[in-house]
Design a protein around this motif. Sequence first.
Motif, PDB file in Angstrom:
ATOM      1  N   TYR A 111       0.846  -1.190   0.000  1.00 19.95           N
ATOM      2  CA  TYR A 111       0.000   0.000   0.000  1.00 19.95           C
ATOM      3  C   TYR A 111       0.882   1.240   0.000  1.00 19.95           C
ATOM      4  O   TYR A 111       2.098   1.168   0.231  1.00 19.95           O
ATOM      5  CB  TYR A 111      -0.934   0.005   1.228  1.00 19.95           C
ATOM      6  N   SER A 112       0.289   2.397  -0.249  1.00 17.78           N
ATOM      7  CA  SER A 112       1.010   3.664  -0.220  1.00 17.78           C
ATOM      8  C   SER A 112       1.000   4.232   1.196  1.00 17.78           C
ATOM      9  O   SER A 112      -0.010   4.159   1.899  1.00 17.78           O
ATOM     10  CB  SER A 112       0.356   4.669  -1.169  1.00 17.78           C
ATOM     11  N   LEU A 170      -0.442   2.424  -7.392  1.00 20.05           N
ATOM     12  CA  LEU A 170      -0.396   2.713  -5.957  1.00 20.05           C
ATOM     13  C   LEU A 170       0.194   4.095  -5.694  1.00 20.05           C
ATOM     14  O   LEU A 170      -0.340   4.895  -4.922  1.00 20.05           O
ATOM     15  CB  LEU A 170       0.449   1.667  -5.231  1.00 20.05           C
TER      16      LEU A 170
END
Length: 256
Positions: A111-112, A170
């Motif tokens: 994830y970012s 992302l």
Amino acid sequence: MFPIRLFLCLGLLWSASLSAQEVIYIGSGEWPPYISEDAPHFGPTSQIVSEAFALASIDVEYRFHPWNRSFFLCQRGELDATIAWEKTAEREQDFVFSEMPIIIERTVFFYSKHRAVSWEEIWTPPEDASRLRVGAILGYNYGSKLDEAERTGLFTVRRSDSEATNFRQLIKGHIDLFPSDLVVGLEVLRKHFDAAERQQIRYLPEQLYTAKLYLMFSKKSPRHAWLKAQFDKGMQQLIASGKLNRLQIDPSLIPP
């Protein structure tokens, strides 16, 4: 002179037969850093297979194709085996599998850092209409948990052609999560993204999906039972010597 010449010829033939080794032809595709035609020893997973067979004096020749083609060539018996496949009842109709997996695939969510997501949040239905957007690769299997979440509408899945494409999505904020094998994901980030981009990506420690991948032997190969037995024996020797652990990839050693 004739008997001497005959003796010399027979001696040469006998010497050649001693030096000759069995050869196994194994189909493969690209899956760096585990397996790659451009890597030393064709990657650490390929090296594990080669060294297990070497203990039985069997040489390995890898034939690189797209994964589906390696599968079908092996299924038809044009290759003896193909590397790194999950065991399924359907595949067991045409293939036999090594006793031990040669690799364990561990899929996690990337994830970012600008959109931090917890494991609990992923599986909690949203209170409003907004749903998490999950990137995926066309044709990949991410396990029943993700399949069920997509089917029930817990989140939306957007499929594209590669790991690198999903990581770019992302970074741009077009998706919230991307599931990938941890080692593969870290390697893609290392190879295709600069340091500033890599610093934007995190991953959750929980595993979405764990898959045992085996060496898969074609039942149409007349040697499949013997080759499997030799490979299984070689793997046991690699374990006993501690060499198997040394050949496997440690994700913590992949440069940030």
